[in-house]
Each structure stands twice: as structure tokens, then as C-alpha cells.
Design an enzyme around this catalytic site. Structure first.
Site, PDB file in Angstrom:
ATOM      1  N   ASP A 100       1.238   2.202  -1.313  1.00  0.00           N
ATOM      2  CA  ASP A 100       1.574   2.013  -0.021  1.00  0.00           C
ATOM      3  C   ASP A 100       3.263   1.847  -0.033  1.00  0.00           C
ATOM      4  OD1 ASP A 100       1.539   1.622   2.621  1.00  0.00           O
ATOM      5  OD2 ASP A 100       0.810  -0.462   2.590  1.00  0.00           O
ATOM      6  N   LEU A 119      -8.189  11.634 -19.059  1.00  0.00           N
ATOM      7  CA  LEU A 119      -8.236  10.753 -17.975  1.00  0.00           C
ATOM      8  C   LEU A 119      -8.996  11.406 -16.794  1.00  0.00           C
ATOM      9  CD1 LEU A 119      -6.643   8.244 -16.308  1.00  0.00           C
ATOM     10  CD2 LEU A 119      -5.184  10.171 -15.669  1.00  0.00           C
ATOM     11  N   GLU A 167     -10.558  -7.179 -10.009  1.00  0.00           N
ATOM     12  CA  GLU A 167      -9.335  -7.993  -9.924  1.00  0.00           C
ATOM     13  C   GLU A 167      -8.077  -7.280  -8.973  1.00  0.00           C
ATOM     14  OE1 GLU A 167      -9.004 -11.029 -11.009  1.00  0.00           O
ATOM     15  OE2 GLU A 167     -10.858 -11.059 -11.931  1.00  0.00           O
ATOM     16  N   SER A 187      -7.660  -2.348   3.486  1.00  0.00           N
ATOM     17  CA  SER A 187      -7.509  -1.051   4.365  1.00  0.00           C
ATOM     18  C   SER A 187      -8.753   0.061   3.997  1.00  0.00           C
ATOM     19  CB  SER A 187      -6.163  -0.412   3.947  1.00  0.00           C
ATOM     20  OG  SER A 187      -5.112  -1.300   4.337  1.00  0.00           O
ATOM     21  N   SER A 211      -6.185   8.161   4.033  1.00  0.00           N
ATOM     22  CA  SER A 211      -7.577   7.342   4.732  1.00  0.00           C
ATOM     23  C   SER A 211      -7.855   8.124   5.974  1.00  0.00           C
ATOM     24  CB  SER A 211      -7.125   6.001   4.893  1.00  0.00           C
ATOM     25  OG  SER A 211      -6.254   5.706   6.167  1.00  0.00           O
ATOM     26  N   TRP A 213      10.181   2.814   2.187  1.00  0.00           N
ATOM     27  CA  TRP A 213      11.031   3.077   1.133  1.00  0.00           C
ATOM     28  C   TRP A 213      12.257   4.007   1.907  1.00  0.00           C
ATOM     29  CZ3 TRP A 213      13.127   7.613  -0.711  1.00  0.00           C
ATOM     30  CH2 TRP A 213      13.722   7.431  -2.076  1.00  0.00           C
ATOM     31  N   HIS A 273       7.614  10.459   1.363  1.00  0.00           N
ATOM     32  CA  HIS A 273       6.254  10.944   0.871  1.00  0.00           C
ATOM     33  C   HIS A 273       6.522  11.672  -0.146  1.00  0.00           C
ATOM     34  CE1 HIS A 273       3.924   8.782   3.895  1.00  0.00           C
ATOM     35  NE2 HIS A 273       4.394   9.592   5.104  1.00  0.00           N
ATOM     36  N   TRP A 285      -5.336   9.609  10.036  1.00  0.00           N
ATOM     37  CA  TRP A 285      -5.355  10.506  11.402  1.00  0.00           C
ATOM     38  C   TRP A 285      -4.640  10.153  12.352  1.00  0.00           C
ATOM     39  CZ3 TRP A 285      -6.138  15.438   9.611  1.00  0.00           C
ATOM     40  CH2 TRP A 285      -7.188  15.768   8.550  1.00  0.00           C
TER      41      TRP A 285
HETATM   42  C1  IPE Z   1      -3.626   2.553   3.070  1.00  0.00           C
HETATM   43  O1  IPE Z   1      -2.261   2.503   3.560  1.00  0.00           O
HETATM   44  C2  IPE Z   1      -3.975   3.860   2.891  1.00  0.00           C
HETATM   45  C3  IPE Z   1      -3.390   4.519   1.898  1.00  0.00           C
HETATM   46  C4  IPE Z   1      -2.736   4.083   0.782  1.00  0.00           C
HETATM   47  C5  IPE Z   1      -3.783   6.114   1.770  1.00  0.00           C
HETATM   48  P1  IPE Z   1      -1.855   2.331   5.096  1.00  0.00           P
HETATM   49  O2  IPE Z   1      -0.634   2.115   5.294  1.00  0.00           O
HETATM   50  O3  IPE Z   1      -2.712   3.408   5.989  1.00  0.00           O
HETATM   51  O4  IPE Z   1      -2.838   0.957   5.575  1.00  0.00           O
HETATM   52  P2  IPE Z   1      -2.591  -0.058   6.560  1.00  0.00           P
HETATM   53  O5  IPE Z   1      -2.536   0.888   7.798  1.00  0.00           O
HETATM   54  O6  IPE Z   1      -1.159  -0.813   6.489  1.00  0.00           O
HETATM   55  O7  IPE Z   1      -3.593  -1.077   6.522  1.00  0.00           O
HETATM   56  C1  IPE Z   2       1.664   5.288   1.990  1.00  0.00           C
HETATM   57  O1  IPE Z   2       2.904   4.805   2.463  1.00  0.00           O
HETATM   58  C2  IPE Z   2       1.304   6.707   2.041  1.00  0.00           C
HETATM   59  C3  IPE Z   2       0.166   6.835   3.023  1.00  0.00           C
HETATM   60  C4  IPE Z   2      -0.560   5.806   3.608  1.00  0.00           C
HETATM   61  C5  IPE Z   2      -0.421   8.057   3.235  1.00  0.00           C
HETATM   62  P1  IPE Z   2       3.031   4.570   3.988  1.00  0.00           P
HETATM   63  O2  IPE Z   2       3.302   6.070   4.673  1.00  0.00           O
HETATM   64  O3  IPE Z   2       1.874   3.888   4.660  1.00  0.00           O
HETATM   65  O4  IPE Z   2       4.474   3.811   4.041  1.00  0.00           O
HETATM   66  P2  IPE Z   2       4.863   2.499   5.056  1.00  0.00           P
HETATM   67  O5  IPE Z   2       3.524   1.612   4.807  1.00  0.00           O
HETATM   68  O6  IPE Z   2       4.755   2.985   6.365  1.00  0.00           O
HETATM   69  O7  IPE Z   2       5.788   1.911   4.319  1.00  0.00           O
HETATM   70 MG    MG Z   3       1.546   1.860   4.682  1.00  0.00          MG
END
Ligand code: IPE
Ligand code: IPE
Ligand code: MG
Length: 253
Positions: free
Chosen positions: A22, A133, A209, A198, A67, A27, A39, A71
């Protein structure tokens, strides 16, 4: 040559590490860049982490990449993320295969575009006999969706007379999840400072853990992974028991 005490053997790495990757958006935002750049850099962190995990002796690495709730994001971002996955499989599969990595994809495949589904299946088939792995990519994955699909399958089997309800136990449920035959995660890491799950591995992480790190996913490097493993080794897993210290006391009483 020194006769001094030999350094203690390092703790063995946890067998299964799962990561909620996340913070890509933040970033990029911090640098005045579009989220897509976050990304893209996140994909580099993913590649790096696969190498580091194998190198550190981790047997199974699960990465939450998209996730069932993602979408909800703007269509342009969703398309970009799907494109990244497509390119990752297309470009990296041969190299992963050569490195002995076994790829598994968990999540719902039904509503994926046929070409993407084909790619996912190819990645699994091509690498299924590899002994290195195991890389589990959670894609279009949500625990509630996974458990719902599993319940539906069980109900179908009961209705069709293939299964009696009394035969249902925890082992059977686990064997019908997308993660069938994989060990439960020992350690779940979430980057970016968020402290929530999430919809990730709700069943499987029952005794994992959790390590939460403020590092944003594109910055996740070898040191960040090693720090999380060190934190894991400081924990005492009890599985509902009393723990080793208390057990030792009972032993001498
Ligand atoms: C969780 O991150 C899903 C992935 C890392 C793929 P999100 O950024 O979607 O989660 P929420 O919405 O902050 O809970
Ligand atoms: C994780 O980064 C990537 C996915 C959930 C696909 P985010 O896109 O959720 O980044 P933030 O949470 O908005 O910083
Ligand atoms: Mg996020």
C-alpha cells in the site's frame, strides 16, 4: 583464524510472508507525480521483493495486488493497474520460471477479461513444477468473496448429494479456498502506515503476526523486509496457549 565463539545461526525466515502493498498513490502525490507513476514504481518494488524473499529463504510470498474493492477506483486507474499486471506476467514470466519460482494466482477469475485469464492460467501451468519460491499473487481478491464462493460450492455439493454437512470441517473449508494446499501466512506486512486488513486472507491469517510499517510500497527495500522479519522474530506466537515462559514455569513447579 579466530577461535572465538561462532555467531549464532540466524533465525530461519518465516515460511509464508504475505504483504499488503500500500501507498503507491501517496508516494506519487508527495512528489507531485501522477498516481500511475507510484504504481509503476510499486511494480519495481514488487520485483525487488520477490528476489529478496527468495534470497532470505522465504518459501511462500503472497502479494496483494488488486482487491475486489479496487474496482471502485476511477476507470483510468483500474485500466492502468490491469495493464501493469498484464505486462508483469508477459515480461517477467520467463525470468521467474528460470529462477524456479512457482506462480499461483488467488482471487476471482470469473469476471476477468479472457486474455487476462489466459495469461494467469499460463503463468500457473508453466511454473507448476518449479521448486523455488512460491509467489502467490492476490488479484481481484477479497476474502469475503473467496469465502462466499467456497460456501456456494459446498452448498452445491450438498444439494447434489456429494457431501453430507457432517463431513464439513476446518480442513475441508481450507482446502476449498483459493489458497488450498498453501500454508497459512506466518507474517502479514502492510506498508504505508495503514493498520487495517482490507479484506485480505481473513481466514488464513487467523494466527499470523502483523507488522505495520510507515514505508510507502515503492520505497520497500531489502532493509524494510529484513526489519519486518526481525520484528517477527521478537514476537511470541501462542496459538491460544500460555506461551513458552509460562510453560517453563509450570514445568518446574
Ligand atoms: C489494499 O489496499 C488492497 C491492495 C493493496 C491491493 P487499499 O489501498 O485498496 O486499501 P484501503 O482502501 O485503504 O483499505
Ligand atoms: C497500493 O497503493 C496499490 C493498490 C491498492 C492497487 P494505493 O494505490 O492504494 O496507494 P494509496 O493508498 O492511495 O497511497
Ligand atoms: Mg491504498
Amino acid at each position: 583464524m579466530s577461535d572465538g565463539p561462532r555467531p549464532a545461526a540466524p533465525d530461519p525466515a518465516p515460511a509464508h510472508v504475505a504483504i499488503i502493498m500500500d501507498g503507491n498513490g501517496r508516494w506519487a502525490q508527495m512528489r507531485g507525480l501522477p498516481r500511475q507513476e507510484g504504481h509503476r514504481r510499486g511494480l519495481e518494488a514488487l520485483r525487488r521483493t520477490v528476489r529478496n524473499a527468495a534470497d532470505l529463504g522465504i518459501r511462500v510470498l503472497t502479494l496483494y495486488s488488486f482487491s475486489t474493492e479496487n474496482w471502485r477506483r476511477p476507470m483510468a486507474e483500474v485500466s492502468f493497474l490491469l495493464g501493469l499486471l498484464r505486462r508483469f506476467v508477459e515480461n517477467d514470466l520467463a525470468e521467474l520460471n528460470e529462477a524456479g519460482v512457482r506462480v499461483r494466482i488467488i482471487g476471482s477469475r470469473e469476471d476477468l477479461a479472457p486474455d487476462l485469464r489466459g495469461l494467469v492460467e499460463r503463468a500457473e501451468t508453466m511454473t507448476q513444477d518449479n521448486a523455488g519460491l512460491t509467489l502467490v499473487v492476490a488479484f481481484n481478491y477479497g476474502s469475503r468473496d473467496e469465502i462466499t464462493r467456497m460456501a456456494r460450492n459446498l452448498a452445491r455439493d450438498v444439494v447434489a448429494g456429494r457431501l453430507v454437512p457432517e463431513a464439513i470441517d476446518e480442513e475441508m473449508l481450507a482446502s476449498r479456498l483459493d489458497t488450498a494446499a498453501l500454508p497459512d501466512p506466518d507474517l502479514v506486512i502492510r506498508t504505508s502506515g495503514e493498520t487495517r486488513i482490507s479484506n485480505f486472507l481473513l481466514w488464513q491469517a487467523a494466527y499470523a503476526e502483523f507488522v505495520f510499517t510507515p514505508v510507502l510500497w515503492p520505497d520497500f527495500d531489502r532493509k524494510a523486509l529484513e526489519d519486518a522479519l526481525a520484528e517477527f522474530h521478537r514476537r511470541e506466537r501462542r496459538y491460544g496457549g500460555v506461551g513458552q515462559a509460562a510453560e517453563a514455569k509450570v514445568g518446574v513447579a
